[in-house]
Structure formats: C-alpha cells, structure tokens
Design an enzyme around this catalytic site. Structure first.
Site, PDB file in Angstrom:
ATOM      1  N   THR A  98       0.872  -1.170   0.000  1.00  0.00           N
ATOM      2  CA  THR A  98       0.000   0.000   0.000  1.00  0.00           C
ATOM      3  C   THR A  98       0.907   1.216   0.000  1.00  0.00           C
ATOM      4  OG1 THR A  98      -1.738  -1.156   1.214  1.00  0.00           O
ATOM      5  CG2 THR A  98      -1.813   1.249   1.212  1.00  0.00           C
ATOM      6  N   LYS A 173      -7.266   1.487  -2.759  1.00  0.00           N
ATOM      7  CA  LYS A 173      -6.853   1.036  -1.427  1.00  0.00           C
ATOM      8  C   LYS A 173      -7.003   2.148  -0.400  1.00  0.00           C
ATOM      9  CE  LYS A 173      -5.263  -1.662   1.771  1.00  0.00           C
ATOM     10  NZ  LYS A 173      -3.969  -2.372   1.760  1.00  0.00           N
ATOM     11  N   LYS A 241       0.715   4.761   8.401  1.00  0.00           N
ATOM     12  CA  LYS A 241       1.302   5.215   7.141  1.00  0.00           C
ATOM     13  C   LYS A 241       0.233   5.386   6.064  1.00  0.00           C
ATOM     14  CE  LYS A 241       2.549   2.037   4.560  1.00  0.00           C
ATOM     15  NZ  LYS A 241       1.957   1.147   3.527  1.00  0.00           N
TER      16      LYS A 241
END
Length: 288
Positions: A98, A173, A241
């Site tokens: 990701t 995502k 993150k």
C-alpha cells in the site's frame, strides 16, 4: 503464466502466506527479504532463496513486491541494485505494497521505458485473507497486462478488480483504508459501551455482527480485542502510514475528511505509546 517463474520480494505477515499459495499451485518461486530468517519456512516449503534483489529478479516472469513503506518501494524499484537496474524487457512487476498513487505512476512509466509492464495491486483482507487465499486485490495499470496476470492473482485472491490506469489500485486502497479507519473507531466504541453497560460483549457481538452494523472488522477483529489479542494481522505502523497517505491525497484534492483525521490522531497516540508493531485492533486500548 501457469507454472511460470515468480520472484517475491517481502515475506512478512501477508507475503509469506501468498508465497505458500503460489508454491501449492506449483509456481516456481524465488524469494528475497531483508531478514532471511523470515523466509526460512518458505525455503523449507520449496521456495528458492535469493541473496539480493538483483538475484531474485533474474529469470523471473513476474516480480511481486510487498514491502513496508513508499521509501522501501522506491529503494526496491529504483535503487542501484533494484528491480529496474536488474530487470529485463517482458517482465511484469506487481507492487502489492500500500503506497502512494504517484509512486505507482512513476513505476509504471519507468517500466514502460524498459519495455517491462507494471500493475499496482494493493490488497485487503489481512492475515486471515492471506492465509485463506481470499484477498481483495485492487489493480491499476494496463488492462491487457491485468488480464495476463489474473490467473496468478486468482491463486491467492478472491475479489480481484481492475480499477483503471496506473495508480488507480492505490487510490482504491485509500478508499478501503478510509472506510476501515472510521469503522474501527465504531467497533471499539461499541465494545466499550457494551462492557460499561454490564453486558456480555461476546453475546452482543453475536447480535450486532450479523445485522446492519456488520463489518469485517467487527467479525474478525472484535473477538481478538475481547481476548486481549493485539498481535498483528496488519500493523499499526503500516495503517498509520496508509492514513497519512490518504490524508495527503485528500488535501491535494481539497477534500476534507474529518473522520479520517480523528482516526489519524488516535493511531498517532498508539504509535507514541509503543504499539507500532501491534495489530490495528490495538485501538481498543484507547478505551481501557
């Protein structure tokens, strides 16, 4: 691509399970990860260990990457000993990390220059989905390349959707992580409310997890919360993150996401409290 040669870089919580599925499907898999001990069970299962990125890339038809942060992705792809320095025309690179949509586009552009092909393919489903081979895979890139690698993705994925041009998989995502972030707050608060109301939280779960409030997190992570199991299916540090990437993308689009900002602040506190290497369900500790 059946029984083709696969390189896999990054064999963490999810990557290791994906490699096992590929081996069981009789693909020839070479693996590389910075910590060799993590790959030892995979080598015992039939994977070939490579000492460097350059070595693992050599001879592969498909090159999968699943590392931690965008900086790791940049190093693996663009570094002196990275994929693009050692790859060859005709290879397909699939980044399952990701990461940022902009970086996915850069990878696609460089791959095209080298007559390679690229798909950004982040996944959702956590350790459970990886173990069961039921991951949701969100793909961006050229559709003909997606069609070519679809049989391989089907080995470990269940919901595999082509989303559009390079970067589209990463944008999708971000949507996934935004939905999870605020949902996780709701799951934690529902359990905290149940316990403070003197209810049996497990019994409450039996009612609400199958109703309109149902979600993957409620069904899979809430039981772990109640058992005090905060081991990672997906790390707090990686989720934090992802939230930051999503907020930066939203800011660039001039889109306010107050729910995601709240989640970011709460996970920031978890990181500061030393829970970076625990699972995202550790958010429940904010209510204890």
């Amino acid at each position: 691509m059946k029984n083709g040669k696969v390189a896999f870089i990054g064999t963490g919580v999810m990557g290791a399970s994906i490699v096992k599925h590929l081996l069981q499907a009789e693909y020839e898999v070479a693996v590389y990860t910075r910590t060799k001990v993590k790959a030892e069970p995979l080598v015992e299962a039939g994977a070939v260990w490579a000492e460097t990125v350059g070595e693992v890339v050599t001879g592969a038809d498909l090159i999968f990457t699943m590392v931690g942060y965008p900086t790791d992705v940049e190093e693996v792809y663009f570094g002196e000993g990275g994929i693009f320095a050692n790859g060859k025309a005709g290879q397909v690179v699939i980044d399952m990390t990701t990461s940022s949509p902009a970086l996915a586009k850069q990878i696609a552009e460089q791959a095209a220059m080298l007559k390679m092909a690229s798909i950004d393919a982040p996944v959702s489903g956590g350790d459970v989905g990886a173990k069961n081979g039921t991951l949701s895979i969100m793909c961006g890139g050229e559709e003909q390349v997606f069609d070519k690698i679809l049989p391989v993705l089907s080995v470990f994925g269940k919901q595999i959707v082509y989303q559009g041009v390079a970067g589209a998989g990463q944008h999708t995502k971000m949507c996934n992580q935004i939905a999870i972030a605020t949902n996780m707050i709701g799951v934690c608060e529902a359990l905290a409310y149940a316990e403070h109301a003197g209810l049996e939280a497990e019994t409450v779960l039996a009612s609400i997890s199958s109703g309109a409030a149902g979600s993957w997190s409620l069904s899979n992570l809430a039981p772990r919360m109640l058992q005090g199991d905060f081991e990672p299916g997906f790390y707090v540090k990686h989720f934090f993150k992802d939230i930051n990437i999503a907020l930066r993308e939203a800011e660039a689009m001039q889109l306010a996401l107050p729910g995601l900002q709240l989640a970011r602040d709460m996970y920031d506190k978890l990181v500061l409290q030393g829970y970076s290497d625990k699972g995202t369900q550790a958010l429940y500790k904010s209510y204890s």
